[in-house]
Design a protein around this motif. Structure first.
Motif, PDB file in Angstrom:
ATOM      1  N   MET A   1       0.846  -1.191   0.000  1.00  0.00           N
ATOM      2  CA  MET A   1       0.000   0.000   0.000  1.00  0.00           C
ATOM      3  C   MET A   1       0.879   1.238   0.000  1.00  0.00           C
ATOM      4  SD  MET A   1      -3.211   0.890   2.495  1.00  0.00           S
ATOM      5  CE  MET A   1      -2.253   0.792   4.008  1.00  0.00           C
ATOM      6  N   SER A   2       0.577   2.197  -0.862  1.00  0.00           N
ATOM      7  CA  SER A   2       1.372   3.412  -0.991  1.00  0.00           C
ATOM      8  C   SER A   2       0.576   4.594  -0.475  1.00  0.00           C
ATOM      9  CB  SER A   2       1.748   3.651  -2.457  1.00  0.00           C
ATOM     10  OG  SER A   2       2.409   2.526  -2.990  1.00  0.00           O
ATOM     11  N   CYS A   3       1.258   5.519   0.176  1.00  0.00           N
ATOM     12  CA  CYS A   3       0.567   6.696   0.680  1.00  0.00           C
ATOM     13  C   CYS A   3       1.449   7.926   0.560  1.00  0.00           C
ATOM     14  CB  CYS A   3       0.111   6.497   2.128  1.00  0.00           C
ATOM     15  SG  CYS A   3       1.434   6.211   3.313  1.00  0.00           S
ATOM     16  N   GLY A   4       0.812   9.068   0.558  1.00  0.00           N
ATOM     17  CA  GLY A   4       1.499  10.349   0.532  1.00  0.00           C
ATOM     18  C   GLY A   4       1.033  11.184   1.705  1.00  0.00           C
ATOM     19  N   CYS A  13      -2.333  15.758   6.402  1.00  0.00           N
ATOM     20  CA  CYS A  13      -3.281  15.026   5.551  1.00  0.00           C
ATOM     21  C   CYS A  13      -2.582  13.811   4.956  1.00  0.00           C
ATOM     22  CB  CYS A  13      -3.794  15.948   4.446  1.00  0.00           C
ATOM     23  SG  CYS A  13      -5.004  15.199   3.341  1.00  0.00           S
ATOM     24  N   LEU A  14      -3.301  12.703   4.882  1.00  0.00           N
ATOM     25  CA  LEU A  14      -2.750  11.456   4.354  1.00  0.00           C
ATOM     26  C   LEU A  14      -3.643  10.930   3.241  1.00  0.00           C
ATOM     27  CD1 LEU A  14      -1.178   8.514   6.234  1.00  0.00           C
ATOM     28  CD2 LEU A  14      -3.144   8.035   4.782  1.00  0.00           C
ATOM     29  N   ALA A  15      -3.035  10.596   2.108  1.00  0.00           N
ATOM     30  CA  ALA A  15      -3.763  10.029   0.973  1.00  0.00           C
ATOM     31  C   ALA A  15      -3.182   8.659   0.640  1.00  0.00           C
ATOM     32  CB  ALA A  15      -3.668  10.945  -0.245  1.00  0.00           C
ATOM     33  N   LEU A  16      -4.043   7.743   0.235  1.00  0.00           N
ATOM     34  CA  LEU A  16      -3.624   6.378  -0.108  1.00  0.00           C
ATOM     35  C   LEU A  16      -3.849   6.109  -1.584  1.00  0.00           C
ATOM     36  CD1 LEU A  16      -4.993   4.086   2.756  1.00  0.00           C
ATOM     37  CD2 LEU A  16      -2.645   4.832   2.394  1.00  0.00           C
ATOM     38  N   HIS A  17      -2.931   5.371  -2.178  1.00  0.00           N
ATOM     39  CA  HIS A  17      -3.135   4.856  -3.534  1.00  0.00           C
ATOM     40  C   HIS A  17      -3.353   3.356  -3.392  1.00  0.00           C
ATOM     41  CE1 HIS A  17      -2.739   4.910  -7.943  1.00  0.00           C
ATOM     42  NE2 HIS A  17      -2.305   3.674  -7.757  1.00  0.00           N
ATOM     43  N   LYS A  18      -4.581   2.933  -3.685  1.00  0.00           N
ATOM     44  CA  LYS A  18      -4.949   1.539  -3.487  1.00  0.00           C
ATOM     45  C   LYS A  18      -5.905   1.109  -4.582  1.00  0.00           C
ATOM     46  CE  LYS A  18      -6.545  -1.486   0.267  1.00  0.00           C
ATOM     47  NZ  LYS A  18      -7.132  -1.506   1.639  1.00  0.00           N
ATOM     48  N   ASP A  19      -5.638  -0.054  -5.166  1.00  0.00           N
ATOM     49  CA  ASP A  19      -6.493  -0.603  -6.223  1.00  0.00           C
ATOM     50  C   ASP A  19      -6.645   0.367  -7.390  1.00  0.00           C
ATOM     51  OD1 ASP A  19      -6.894  -2.846  -4.611  1.00  0.00           O
ATOM     52  OD2 ASP A  19      -8.647  -1.960  -3.644  1.00  0.00           O
ATOM     53  N   GLY A  20      -5.542   1.070  -7.715  1.00  0.00           N
ATOM     54  CA  GLY A  20      -5.542   1.971  -8.859  1.00  0.00           C
ATOM     55  C   GLY A  20      -6.186   3.316  -8.616  1.00  0.00           C
ATOM     56  N   LYS A  21      -6.597   3.598  -7.376  1.00  0.00           N
ATOM     57  CA  LYS A  21      -7.246   4.867  -7.072  1.00  0.00           C
ATOM     58  C   LYS A  21      -6.491   5.594  -5.962  1.00  0.00           C
ATOM     59  CE  LYS A  21     -11.869   3.152  -8.288  1.00  0.00           C
ATOM     60  NZ  LYS A  21     -13.264   2.936  -7.811  1.00  0.00           N
ATOM     61  N   THR A  22      -6.543   6.923  -6.022  1.00  0.00           N
ATOM     62  CA  THR A  22      -5.904   7.749  -5.004  1.00  0.00           C
ATOM     63  C   THR A  22      -6.965   8.565  -4.293  1.00  0.00           C
ATOM     64  OG1 THR A  22      -3.922   7.929  -6.384  1.00  0.00           O
ATOM     65  CG2 THR A  22      -4.129   9.474  -4.551  1.00  0.00           C
ATOM     66  N   ASP A  23      -6.998   8.477  -2.965  1.00  0.00           N
ATOM     67  CA  ASP A  23      -8.002   9.236  -2.214  1.00  0.00           C
ATOM     68  C   ASP A  23      -7.464   9.517  -0.813  1.00  0.00           C
ATOM     69  OD1 ASP A  23     -10.303  10.599  -1.745  1.00  0.00           O
ATOM     70  OD2 ASP A  23     -11.532   8.831  -1.346  1.00  0.00           O
ATOM     71  N   VAL A  24      -7.998  10.556  -0.206  1.00  0.00           N
ATOM     72  CA  VAL A  24      -7.612  10.946   1.146  1.00  0.00           C
ATOM     73  C   VAL A  24      -8.355  10.075   2.148  1.00  0.00           C
ATOM     74  CG1 VAL A  24      -7.702  12.822   2.837  1.00  0.00           C
ATOM     75  CG2 VAL A  24      -7.067  13.304   0.466  1.00  0.00           C
ATOM     76  N   VAL A  25      -7.658   9.694   3.211  1.00  0.00           N
ATOM     77  CA  VAL A  25      -8.237   8.827   4.234  1.00  0.00           C
ATOM     78  C   VAL A  25      -8.733   9.685   5.390  1.00  0.00           C
ATOM     79  CG1 VAL A  25      -7.794   6.927   5.828  1.00  0.00           C
ATOM     80  CG2 VAL A  25      -6.665   6.979   3.596  1.00  0.00           C
ATOM     81  N   GLU A 364      -6.016  19.000   0.544  1.00  0.00           N
ATOM     82  CA  GLU A 364      -5.686  17.613   0.215  1.00  0.00           C
ATOM     83  C   GLU A 364      -4.821  17.470  -1.028  1.00  0.00           C
ATOM     84  OE1 GLU A 364      -9.493  15.806  -0.248  1.00  0.00           O
ATOM     85  OE2 GLU A 364     -10.213  16.375   1.742  1.00  0.00           O
ATOM     86  N   VAL A 365      -4.635  18.548  -1.767  1.00  0.00           N
ATOM     87  CA  VAL A 365      -3.964  18.480  -3.070  1.00  0.00           C
ATOM     88  C   VAL A 365      -2.566  17.880  -2.956  1.00  0.00           C
ATOM     89  CG1 VAL A 365      -2.999  19.856  -4.935  1.00  0.00           C
ATOM     90  CG2 VAL A 365      -5.258  20.392  -4.061  1.00  0.00           C
ATOM     91  N   VAL A 366      -1.766  18.383  -2.032  1.00  0.00           N
ATOM     92  CA  VAL A 366      -0.371  17.943  -1.921  1.00  0.00           C
ATOM     93  C   VAL A 366      -0.290  16.465  -1.534  1.00  0.00           C
ATOM     94  CG1 VAL A 366       1.813  18.305  -0.713  1.00  0.00           C
ATOM     95  CG2 VAL A 366       0.414  20.270  -1.364  1.00  0.00           C
ATOM     96  N   ALA A 367      -1.131  16.037  -0.603  1.00  0.00           N
ATOM     97  CA  ALA A 367      -1.120  14.633  -0.180  1.00  0.00           C
ATOM     98  C   ALA A 367      -1.499  13.707  -1.330  1.00  0.00           C
ATOM     99  CB  ALA A 367      -2.081  14.436   0.996  1.00  0.00           C
ATOM    100  N   ILE A 368      -2.462  14.106  -2.153  1.00  0.00           N
ATOM    101  CA  ILE A 368      -2.874  13.288  -3.295  1.00  0.00           C
ATOM    102  C   ILE A 368      -1.724  13.153  -4.289  1.00  0.00           C
ATOM    103  CG2 ILE A 368      -4.403  13.235  -5.311  1.00  0.00           C
ATOM    104  CD1 ILE A 368      -6.572  14.485  -3.550  1.00  0.00           C
ATOM    105  N   GLY A 369      -1.028  14.258  -4.575  1.00  0.00           N
ATOM    106  CA  GLY A 369       0.114  14.195  -5.485  1.00  0.00           C
ATOM    107  C   GLY A 369       1.228  13.321  -4.943  1.00  0.00           C
ATOM    108  N   ALA A 370       1.469  13.399  -3.638  1.00  0.00           N
ATOM    109  CA  ALA A 370       2.508  12.565  -3.021  1.00  0.00           C
ATOM    110  C   ALA A 370       2.137  11.089  -3.091  1.00  0.00           C
ATOM    111  CB  ALA A 370       2.722  12.994  -1.568  1.00  0.00           C
ATOM    112  N   ALA A 371       0.849  10.772  -2.919  1.00  0.00           N
ATOM    113  CA  ALA A 371       0.405   9.376  -3.002  1.00  0.00           C
ATOM    114  C   ALA A 371       0.583   8.832  -4.415  1.00  0.00           C
ATOM    115  CB  ALA A 371      -1.056   9.262  -2.563  1.00  0.00           C
TER     116      ALA A 371
END
Length: 534
Positions: A1-4, A13-25, A364-371
């Protein structure tokens, strides 16, 4: 699991990239951003919303804005200003600023590093609630002006908390990646202004996007300009109104002013979406309740001078980058304070021809880009690279160049730029002349702008028996996939007929691209390219 992770002064703020999708948790309170606060209360240590909710009663033991003192000396003017203004005592320990709080009826010193670890442990527990405890790859973001020492401090704290640090990138590049700027069209060249206005600070960065690569042309940061100043203006107006109604000055009551500040902050947020809002504070002073209705126009008039102050540095940054307002193609909004409609209106007036990117929540923008960057590094997606100057990793020291025979491309064109981080995928489309039944794609290794004689031929792909009587224009799509282990897979496909050809340059044969001699490559790779895959 990857996160930014985007670690700000007031929130994280923390965002996860999971199952091909990126979203904030969302955290355990259901909020998508978590206050970057730590409070000591007896034997307990509260992190996040719990610390913020108890701040009024426990201000002297609540640590905020820890990001601002990381890597700073105690005698710096900015730190001295914080010492005077902070409700939590800041002391000098070996010329470094350290917090002094009461814990379990004892006065203890708490370093910024310890605070960081507690905050990141909170974020780790939030990420763990989504599953994937075995692998927690994370990309951290830092301001463009952060030193290596400051970046390492944040990285070490995240590592202690349980994260596996893949890379540290600057916030501006992560914000641009969140909107996939330069990623959908690899040939896109544009200038992007990333405008961030947070709770206590602001930053401006100008990025040049060329073939998916981000390069920072100029950046600026100001520590004493943020959304807290807007709140303070509203608090002052409410205090004046309270005095007018009750003939009592609430400004002498610290607890009452803290209550009023919380109510005004909520009111400010509401006015970002509605035209009117009310501030209600129970027992603000001597048992007196206070209620006041505020319009958006009233707030805008109160903060007009602050808004102008926030926009003045934009012109200086553009001048330093040797650009004009017309040269900016996109403006990315970052930070909760950019939600203010009047600020967006003023920015649009400054850049009338630029595209304003604000569809993602600015916090959330920066966290999504990092993820998204974390997904690339972990091999979970084919997202492309980030800013060359802000990341570290294996890269291509030479450019891949292409020449297409029987097309409009008569000279070498850059396919994969020099210093591109791997893995990476690039796609280019070339037009073939209508009366030609074949096309030859020559791939070269060399410096950008070099002639064919100065470069080394590393692959040649030929498509034959192409239709000459088709009504549609013939186009050849060429994909360059530079894999993690160093091999290069190149495929070209003619769109109308569907004919394709491909070649793989193995790791040993492509070693020149990551630093070894280029002579052996010109010999070995030519043999590989002579028998392309059909």
């Amino acid at each position: 699991m990857s996160c930014g992770i985007y670690f700000g002064a007031t929130s994280i703020c923390l965002a996860l990239h999971k199952d091909g999708k990126t979203d904030v948790v969302a955290n355990d309170s259901g909020d998508r951003v978590t206050p970057a606060m730590v409070a000591y209360f007896g034997k307990d240590r509260n992190v996040g919303l719990g610390a913020k909710q108890g701040r009024i009663r426990n201000a002297s033991n609540t640590i905020v804005n820890v990001k601002h003192i990381i890597g700073k000396n105690f005698n710096e003017p900015f730190i001295q200003k914080l010492v005077k203004e902070s409700s939590c005592k800041i002391i000098n320990q070996k010329n470094l600023p350290v917090y002094e709080v009461e814990s379990n009826e004892k006065r203890i010193a708490v370093t910024p590093q310890e605070v960081l670890v507690l905050i990141f442990k909170k974020m780790y527990s939030i990420a763990s609630s989504q599953g994937g405890l075995d692998v927690m790859d994370v990309v951290l973001t830092v301001p463009t002006n952060f030193t290596t020492e400051q970046s390492n401090t944040i990285s070490k704290a995240a590592s202690v908390a349980g994260f596996r640090i893949c890379r540290i990138v600057n916030e501006a590049s992560a914000a641009a990646l969140a909107y996939d700027i330069g990623q959908d069209t690899s040939a896109e060249i544009s200038n992007v202004l990333v405008y961030r206005l947070g709770g206590t600070s602001m930053s401006i960065a100008v990025l040049n996007v060329n073939c998916g690569m981000y390069r920072i042309l100029e950046s600026y940061e100001q520590m004493d300009c943020g959304g807290s100043h807007f709140t303070s203006s509203l608090v002052e107006a409410c205090a004046v109104e309270f005095k007018r109604q009750w003939r009592v000055d609430v400004r002498d009551n610290k607890r009452g002013m803290a209550k009023l500040s919380n109510a005004c902050e909520t009111c400010k947020h509401v006015l970002s979406t509605l035209n009117t809002a009310s501030t209600f504070v129970e027992s603000v002073h001597e048992g007196i309740d206070f209620q006041n209705k505020v319009s958006r126009a009233k707030l805008e008039s109160l903060i007009q001078s602050h808004l102008q102050e926030c926009l003045q540095p934009v012109d200086k940054v553009l001048e330093s980058a040797k650009l004009t307002h017309v040269d900016i193609h996109k403006v990315v909004l970052v930070g909760g304070s950019t939600r203010i409609p009047k600020l967006q209106q003023l920015l649009r007036a400054k850049f009338p021809e630029a595209e304003m990117l604000n569809t993602l929540a600015p916090e959330e923008v920066v966290a999504i880009g990092a993820a998204k960057q974390a997904a690339l590094i972990s091999g979970h997606d084919d997202i492309q690279l980030l800013d060359v100057e802000s990341v570290q990793g294996e890269c291509i020291p030479y450019a891949l160049l292409v020449k297409v025979s029987n097309s409009d491309e008569t000279s070498l064109q850059t396919a994969v730029p020099k210093n591109t981080y791997i893995p990476v995928r690039r796609q280019h489309t070339y037009t073939v002349q209508e009366d030609k039944s074949s096309v030859c794609i020559g791939v070269y290794c060399g410096e950008e702008g070099s002639t064919e004689e100065e470069c080394i031929l590393v692959a040649k792909l030929v498509l034959t028996d192409l239709p000459t009587d088709c009504q549609k224009e013939k186009q050849v799509t060429t994909v360059f996939h530079y894999r993690r282990e160093g091999s290069i897979h190149i495929t070209c496909t003619e769109v109308v007929s569907g004919k394709s050809s491909g070649v793989t340059i193995e790791t040993g044969e492509s070693s020149a691209f990551v630093g070894e001699s280029s002579k052996s490559v010109s010999e070995d790779v030519n043999n590989t390219a002579a028998t392309p895959e059909q």
